[in-house]
Structures are given as structure tokens and as C-alpha cells.
Design a protein around this motif. Structure first.
Motif, PDB file in Angstrom:
ATOM      1  N   PRO A  53       0.831  -1.211   0.000  1.00 18.80           N
ATOM      2  CA  PRO A  53       0.000   0.000   0.000  1.00 18.80           C
ATOM      3  C   PRO A  53       0.866   1.262   0.000  1.00 18.80           C
ATOM      4  CG  PRO A  53      -0.875  -1.605   1.532  1.00 18.80           C
ATOM      5  CD  PRO A  53       0.446  -2.155   1.056  1.00 18.80           C
ATOM      6  N   ARG A  98      -4.799   9.788  -8.655  1.00 14.58           N
ATOM      7  CA  ARG A  98      -3.816   8.726  -8.366  1.00 14.58           C
ATOM      8  C   ARG A  98      -3.373   7.993  -9.618  1.00 14.58           C
ATOM      9  NH1 ARG A  98      -5.051   4.397  -5.559  1.00 14.58           N
ATOM     10  NH2 ARG A  98      -7.265   4.408  -6.071  1.00 14.58           N
ATOM     11  N   SER A 100       0.074   5.807  -5.126  1.00 17.04           N
ATOM     12  CA  SER A 100      -0.665   5.721  -3.855  1.00 17.04           C
ATOM     13  C   SER A 100      -1.631   4.541  -3.859  1.00 17.04           C
ATOM     14  CB  SER A 100      -1.423   7.029  -3.597  1.00 17.04           C
ATOM     15  OG  SER A 100      -0.548   8.132  -3.602  1.00 17.04           O
ATOM     16  N   LYS A 108      -3.835   1.362  -3.122  1.00 18.35           N
ATOM     17  CA  LYS A 108      -4.628   0.938  -1.978  1.00 18.35           C
ATOM     18  C   LYS A 108      -5.006  -0.527  -2.145  1.00 18.35           C
ATOM     19  CE  LYS A 108      -6.829   5.513  -1.872  1.00 18.35           C
ATOM     20  NZ  LYS A 108      -8.140   6.231  -1.892  1.00 18.35           N
TER      21      LYS A 108
END
Length: 126
Positions: A14, A67, A85, A87
């Protein structure tokens, strides 16, 4: 025959980054709208981003704006998806798709794309 081949997926922590590539062979690359879709296990295929044929603009799903960055290189017949970034919810198989007949109101619809790649797996996990 038009072929799309994705690469660049993998396991990332992450907050990390990946750059996915989609190489397009056959046909006339500059006439294609090319899109990225993703599908996580047990979910529907989801639109991620699309880039219209040269000069036509780039479009993103709200969930990835800021992102993800999509670009195309006409000299290499390639499109790229820079993912920053990351996730855990970005985990999915990412596929690129292309068509020369997409209209603006339809570019988020998977059914409108004629050519598809096999996909590349992105796994976001610590």
C-alpha cells in the motif's frame, strides 16, 4: 488482427506505485480509443480510464482521479497507466481494451470495446 498485450502488474505494498503497459499491434493505433478496466474477484468489471485517439482527451473514474494517470505513445503503439498511492482496494486484474468506434458518451462502457487484452494482475498487500 488487432492484439493487445498488458504488462507491469505485480505485488506492491500500500502506498506504492506501478506502471502498467498495453502494447497494441495490428490496425491503426491512432484511430483507437484505448481504455483500462479492472475486475476484482466477485465483482463487475469496472472502468478505470480511457484515452481517446490522438488529441482527444483522457477520462478517469472518480475512484482513481488524482492517483492514476493514463498516457499514450503513438511511436510505440502503446498506452500506459501510472498508478500511484496504491490501496488494497485497487487489487484486481487490469485489462486494456481498444476500439475505433467509441463515442464520448460510451467510453466507460466495456461492451463498446472490440479488442481486449488478457489482463495483468495487480495485488496490493502488505
Amino acid at each position: 488482427q488487432v492484439q493487445l498485450v498488458e504488462s507491469g502488474g505485480g505485488l506492491v505494498q500500500p502506498g506504492g506505485s506501478l506502471r502498467l503497459s498495453c502494447m497494441v499491434s495490428g490496425g491503426t493505433f491512432n484511430t483507437y480509443t484505448v481504455a483500462w478496466f479492472r475486475q476484482a474477484p466477485g465483482t463487475e468489471r469496472e472502468f478505470v480510464a480511457a484515452i481517446r485517439r490522438s488529441g482527444g482527451g483522457t477520462y478517469y473514474a472518480d475512484s482513481v482521479k488524482g492517483r492514476f494517470t493514463m498516457s499514450r505513445d503513438s511511436a510505440k503503439n502503446a498506452v500506459y497507466l501510472q498508478i500511484d498511492s496504491l490501496k488494497p482496494e485497487d487489487t484486481a486484474v487490469y485489462s486494456c481494451a481498444a476500439s475505433s468506434t467509441i463515442i464520448l458518451s460510451s467510453l466507460r462502457m466495456a461492451t463498446q470495446y472490440r479488442y481486449w487484452g488478457q489482463g495483468t494482475q495487480v495485488l496490493v498487500s502488505s
